[in-house]
Scaffold this motif. Structure first.
Motif, PDB file in Angstrom:
ATOM      1  N   PHE A 132       0.842  -1.406   0.064  1.00 26.98           N
ATOM      2  CA  PHE A 132      -0.059  -0.092   0.023  1.00 26.98           C
ATOM      3  C   PHE A 132       0.598   1.124  -0.034  1.00 26.98           C
ATOM      4  N   ALA A 133       0.601   2.168  -1.060  1.00 24.83           N
ATOM      5  CA  ALA A 133       1.324   3.406  -0.900  1.00 24.83           C
ATOM      6  C   ALA A 133       0.635   4.294  -0.153  1.00 24.83           C
ATOM      7  N   ASN A 134      -0.842   4.242  -0.099  1.00 22.17           N
ATOM      8  CA  ASN A 134      -1.744   4.990   0.789  1.00 22.17           C
ATOM      9  C   ASN A 134      -2.991   4.144   0.841  1.00 22.17           C
ATOM     10  N   THR A 135      -3.950   4.904   1.292  1.00 24.16           N
ATOM     11  CA  THR A 135      -5.263   4.178   1.487  1.00 24.16           C
ATOM     12  C   THR A 135      -5.857   4.015   0.325  1.00 24.16           C
ATOM     13  N   THR A 136      -5.604   4.433  -0.847  1.00 25.84           N
ATOM     14  CA  THR A 136      -6.145   4.489  -1.988  1.00 25.84           C
ATOM     15  C   THR A 136      -5.416   3.907  -3.294  1.00 25.84           C
ATOM     16  N   SER A 137      -4.302   3.444  -3.189  1.00 31.32           N
ATOM     17  CA  SER A 137      -3.420   2.963  -4.240  1.00 31.32           C
ATOM     18  C   SER A 137      -2.476   1.980  -3.763  1.00 31.32           C
ATOM     19  N   ILE A 138      -2.115   1.008  -4.528  1.00 24.74           N
ATOM     20  CA  ILE A 138      -1.216   0.075  -4.379  1.00 24.74           C
ATOM     21  C   ILE A 138      -0.138   0.062  -5.346  1.00 24.74           C
ATOM     22  N   TYR A 139       1.260  -0.767  -5.137  1.00 28.84           N
ATOM     23  CA  TYR A 139       2.146  -0.920  -6.216  1.00 28.84           C
ATOM     24  C   TYR A 139       2.062  -2.517  -6.158  1.00 28.84           C
ATOM     25  N   CYS A 140       2.211  -3.173  -7.167  1.00 31.59           N
ATOM     26  CA  CYS A 140       2.486  -4.705  -7.302  1.00 31.59           C
ATOM     27  C   CYS A 140       3.458  -5.010  -8.251  1.00 31.59           C
ATOM     28  N   ALA A 141       4.250  -6.172  -8.034  1.00 32.59           N
ATOM     29  CA  ALA A 141       5.030  -6.709  -8.964  1.00 32.59           C
ATOM     30  C   ALA A 141       4.076  -7.708  -9.514  1.00 32.59           C
ATOM     31  N   VAL A 142       3.806  -7.577 -10.879  1.00 35.84           N
ATOM     32  CA  VAL A 142       3.109  -8.695 -11.542  1.00 35.84           C
ATOM     33  C   VAL A 142       3.716  -9.579 -12.601  1.00 35.84           C
ATOM     34  N   PRO A 143       3.863 -10.622 -12.300  1.00 39.36           N
ATOM     35  CA  PRO A 143       4.564 -11.671 -13.181  1.00 39.36           C
ATOM     36  C   PRO A 143       3.864 -11.517 -14.740  1.00 39.36           C
ATOM     37  N   ARG A 144       4.724 -11.770 -15.503  1.00 37.98           N
ATOM     38  CA  ARG A 144       4.391 -11.794 -16.920  1.00 37.98           C
ATOM     39  C   ARG A 144       3.837 -12.929 -17.443  1.00 37.98           C
ATOM     40  N   GLN A 145       4.125 -13.989 -16.862  1.00 36.56           N
ATOM     41  CA  GLN A 145       3.525 -15.142 -17.264  1.00 36.56           C
ATOM     42  C   GLN A 145       3.330 -15.989 -16.175  1.00 36.56           C
ATOM     43  N   LEU A 146       2.418 -16.607 -16.144  1.00 34.17           N
ATOM     44  CA  LEU A 146       1.844 -17.539 -15.195  1.00 34.17           C
ATOM     45  C   LEU A 146       1.258 -18.962 -15.519  1.00 34.17           C
ATOM     46  N   SER A 147       1.598 -20.083 -15.163  1.00 32.54           N
ATOM     47  CA  SER A 147       1.174 -21.276 -15.859  1.00 32.54           C
ATOM     48  C   SER A 147       0.108 -21.748 -14.772  1.00 32.54           C
ATOM     49  N   SER A 148      -0.848 -22.399 -15.567  1.00 30.94           N
ATOM     50  CA  SER A 148      -1.840 -23.101 -14.765  1.00 30.94           C
ATOM     51  C   SER A 148      -1.462 -23.801 -13.312  1.00 30.94           C
ATOM     52  N   GLY A 149      -1.931 -23.247 -12.334  1.00 31.55           N
ATOM     53  CA  GLY A 149      -1.686 -23.999 -10.990  1.00 31.55           C
ATOM     54  C   GLY A 149      -0.853 -23.410 -10.200  1.00 31.55           C
ATOM     55  N   ALA A 150      -0.572 -22.085 -10.654  1.00 31.60           N
ATOM     56  CA  ALA A 150       0.612 -21.470  -9.963  1.00 31.60           C
ATOM     57  C   ALA A 150       0.378 -20.989  -8.771  1.00 31.60           C
ATOM     58  N   GLY A 151      -1.172 -20.652  -8.617  1.00 28.58           N
ATOM     59  CA  GLY A 151      -1.524 -20.305  -7.086  1.00 28.58           C
ATOM     60  C   GLY A 151      -1.265 -21.537  -6.039  1.00 28.58           C
ATOM     61  N   ILE A 152      -1.385 -22.547  -6.503  1.00 33.67           N
ATOM     62  CA  ILE A 152      -1.223 -23.899  -5.611  1.00 33.67           C
ATOM     63  C   ILE A 152       0.212 -24.046  -5.383  1.00 33.67           C
ATOM     64  N   PHE A 153       0.953 -23.870  -6.384  1.00 34.67           N
ATOM     65  CA  PHE A 153       2.432 -24.465  -6.436  1.00 34.67           C
ATOM     66  C   PHE A 153       3.431 -22.957  -6.569  1.00 34.67           C
ATOM     67  N   SER A 154       2.872 -22.096  -5.557  1.00 37.61           N
ATOM     68  CA  SER A 154       3.627 -20.754  -5.911  1.00 37.61           C
ATOM     69  C   SER A 154       5.163 -20.877  -5.525  1.00 37.61           C
ATOM     70  N   SER A 155       5.664 -21.712  -4.918  1.00 33.65           N
ATOM     71  CA  SER A 155       7.061 -21.776  -4.519  1.00 33.65           C
ATOM     72  C   SER A 155       7.762 -22.417  -5.865  1.00 33.65           C
ATOM     73  N   GLU A 156       7.311 -23.191  -6.385  1.00 30.72           N
ATOM     74  CA  GLU A 156       8.002 -23.718  -7.371  1.00 30.72           C
ATOM     75  C   GLU A 156       7.415 -23.141  -8.985  1.00 30.72           C
ATOM     76  N   MET A 157       6.153 -22.372  -8.903  1.00 32.51           N
ATOM     77  CA  MET A 157       6.041 -21.785 -10.151  1.00 32.51           C
ATOM     78  C   MET A 157       6.085 -20.330 -10.213  1.00 32.51           C
ATOM     79  N   ASP A 158       6.462 -19.743  -9.246  1.00 35.16           N
ATOM     80  CA  ASP A 158       6.783 -18.277  -9.142  1.00 35.16           C
ATOM     81  C   ASP A 158       7.877 -18.036  -9.645  1.00 35.16           C
ATOM     82  N   THR A 159       8.381 -17.944 -10.796  1.00 37.17           N
ATOM     83  CA  THR A 159       9.634 -17.854 -11.555  1.00 37.17           C
ATOM     84  C   THR A 159       9.627 -16.851 -12.583  1.00 37.17           C
ATOM     85  N   SER A 160       8.515 -16.184 -12.974  1.00 36.93           N
ATOM     86  CA  SER A 160       8.471 -15.315 -14.154  1.00 36.93           C
ATOM     87  C   SER A 160       9.109 -13.787 -13.783  1.00 36.93           C
ATOM     88  N   PRO A 161       9.787 -13.098 -14.711  1.00 35.80           N
ATOM     89  CA  PRO A 161      10.030 -11.751 -14.329  1.00 35.80           C
ATOM     90  C   PRO A 161       9.020 -10.925 -14.407  1.00 35.80           C
TER      91      PRO A 161
END
Length: 421
Positions: free
Chosen positions: A339-368
Motif C-alpha cells: 500500500f502506498a496509501n489508503t487509495t493505491s497500491i504498487y504490485c509486482a505482476v508476473p508476465r507469465q503464469l502457468s496453470s496451477g501457479a496459485g497452488i504451487f507458488s514456491s515452484e512456479m513463481d519464476t517469471s520476470p
C-alpha cells in the motif's frame, strides 16, 4: 516408291495425342498450387500457436505515466503477445515512466525481510552473512541498527514503530529485541506466528500446546508478560491467520469452506466481538491490511482463474465488513504488493503464469515481473516500470512520498531501487 501418307498422318496423330495426354496429366495432377493470399485467422485450435502468459499487456489506464491506452481499465488480463522490439531501439529510463527502467542494486549481499523505517523513507533489513540489522539510505550507504550480532535468524516480525522485532531461530527459540534500548526478552518456544498491535506494545500469536486442548490464539505484552487467551485454536492452525489490524479491533482471521471454490472469512477480536464475515472467492488466502485497517487486500486461486492467483479487495472494518468487494483483475500474489496509501497500491505482476501457479507458488513463481500501480477507487491499472534485468520480484516497498520503490530479487536476493520521481 510411293509415300504412304495415311501411315504418316496416323503417326503424327499418335505423337500429338501423347503430348496432349501428358499435358492434361500435368495440369490436373502434377502442377504445384500457389499459396493462398487470404489472411488466416488463428482460432487457437489444433495446431495453433500458444498464447502468451496471462499477465501480458494488462489493460491499463489510458496514456497515463507512459502506459498504453486501454478501452476498459477493469477488463480481464489480456493474452496478446507484445510486438518484437529491436534491443538497439530500447531506451532505459532513469525514472519510471511505464517502459524499461533502470534498477540500482543497493546491496552486495542477500537481504532478508526488509521493511520501511519509522519515517517510511529508508529500508531496514537483516543480513544473514554478518548477523547484523542495517538501515540503508537511497544512495546505498548502510548503517548497523545495533552492534548486537544475531546468528541464523530465520524469521523477523517488525513492530509498526520499527523499534522492536520478534526474532525466530531454527531451533524454535524466539526473542523480542528492542533496538531503541538494545534489550531483549525470551519468548516461549511453543508460541508462533506473531503480529504486533498498532501501538507496538502488544502481540497476538498462536500458543501451540502439546495437545489440541491446549492450543490457543492469545495476546500478550510485547515482552511476553500478561498472556491472555482469545480463542480456542484446536486443530484449526492452518485455517487461522494472526494479523493485527491497524484499526486495532481485529487480531486474527479464520476460514471455513463454503463450497468448492469459495470460503467464508471470519474476524476475531480480543473480547468475543461478533464481527460480520465475508466471502473469499477461492483458496490459498494471502492477505494484508490497508494502512488504516479499513480494507483487506488478498489473493486467492480457484478453478475460475485456472488456479492462478487473483487479487481482490474488500472492506474489513466495523459495520462495513464484507462490503465493496472487488476483483482487481490482475493475477499476482498479495505478498508482491504494498500500500502506498489508503487509495493505491504498487504490485509486482508476473508476465507469465502457468496453470496451477496459485497452488504451487514456491515452484512456479519464476517469471520476470513488471511494476503496476492500481487505483483502488477506480480500479485503473498503470504500468509503472519494466525493471531492468528481468527480475523476479519480492518485497515491494514504496517510500511515503512515492519517490522510490524498493524490491528484493528472487534471482539474486539483493535489494534494488527504482526512481519513481
Amino acid at each position: 516408291m510411293s509415300i504412304n501418307w495415311k501411315r504418316i498422318l496416323l503417326l503424327i496423330g499418335f505423337v500429338a495425342a501423347v503430348f496432349l495426354i501428358g499435358f492434361l496429366l500435368y495440369y490436373f495432377f502434377l502442377k504445384p498450387t500457389l499459396p493462398s493470399t487470404e489472411p488466416v485467422t488463428n482460432t487457437n485450435g489444433t495446431g495453433a500457436l500458444p498464447g502468451a502468459g496471462s499477465n501480458v499487456n494488462i489493460q491499463t489506464a489510458g496514456n497515463t505515466n507512459g502506459a498504453l491506452p486501454g478501452t476498459n481499465a477493469n477488463s480481464a488480463n489480456q493474452a496478446t503477445p507484445p510486438p518484437d522490439v529491436s534491443p538497439n531501439a530500447i531506451t532505459v529510463s532513469e525514472i519510471a515512466n511505464g517502459g524499461l527502467t533502470k534498477t540500482t542494486a543497493l546491496t552486495e549481499t542477500v537481504v532478508y525481510q526488509p521493511t520501511l523505517d519509522q519515517n517510511s523513507s529508508e529500508i531496514i533489513y537483516y543480513d544473514k552473512s554478518t548477523g547484523l540489522f542495517y538501515k540503508i539510505a537511497t544512495d546505498g550507504k548502510a548503517t548497523p541498527l545495533s552492534d548486537q550480532i544475531f546468528h541464523e535468524v530465520q524469521n523477523v516480525t517488525w513492530s509498526p514503530d520499527k523499534q522492536k522485532a520478534v526474532l525466530e531461530y531454527p531451533d524454535s527459540s524466539k526473542i523480542v529485541y528492542d533496538f531503541s534500548t538494545n534489550k531483549q526478552v525470551t519468548l516461549p518456544k511453543h508460541w508462533k506466528e506473531f503480529s504486533f498491535s498498532p501501538t507496538s506494545d502488544r502481540l497476538v500469536f498462536k500458543s501451540m500446546g502439546s495437545t489440541e486442548e491446549t492450543r490457543w490464539i492469545a495476546v500478550a505484552n510485547a515482552d511476553g508478560s500478561e498472556a491472555t487467551k482469545v480463542e480456542h485454536l484446536g486443530n484449526q492452525d492452518k485455517t487461522v491467520d494472526t494479523i493485527w489490524s491497524p484499526a486495532g479491533q481485529i487480531v486474527a482471521m479464520y476460514r471455513k469452506d463454503k463450497d468448492f471454490d469459495r470460503q467464508n472469512l471470519y474476524f476475531l477480536g480480543q473480547n468475543n466481538e461478533n464481527f460480520k464475515s465475508t466471502i473469499i472467492e477461492g483458496r490459498g488466502f494471502e492477505g494484508q491490511w490497508s494502512t488504516d485497517g479499513s480494507q483487506l487486500l488478498y489473493s486467492v486461486y480457484s478453478s475460475n482463474t485456472d488456479y492462478k492467483p487473483s487479487l481482490w479487495l474488500v472492506s474489513a472494518n466495523g459495520e462495513s465488513i464484507g462490503q465493496n468487494r472487488k476483483n482487481l483483475q490482475i493475477q499476482t500474489w498479495s505478498n508482491k504488493c504494498t500500500f502506498a496509501n489508503t487509495t493505491s497500491i504498487y504490485c509486482a505482476v508476473p508476465r507469465q503464469l502457468s496453470s496451477g501457479a496459485g497452488i504451487f507458488s514456491s515452484e512456479m513463481d519464476t517469471s520476470p515481473c513488471d511494476i503496476y500501480k492500481i487505483d483502488l477507487t477506480s480500479g485503473n491499472k498503470t504500468k509503472v516500470a519494466i525493471p531492468q534485468g528481468n527480475q523476479n520480484i519480492n518485497d515491494v516497498l514504496v517510500t511515503k512520498d512515492e519517490s522510490y520503490l524498493y524490491f528484493t530479487s528472487k534471482t539474486d536476493g539483493l535489494l534494488y531501487k527504482i526512481n519513481l520521481k
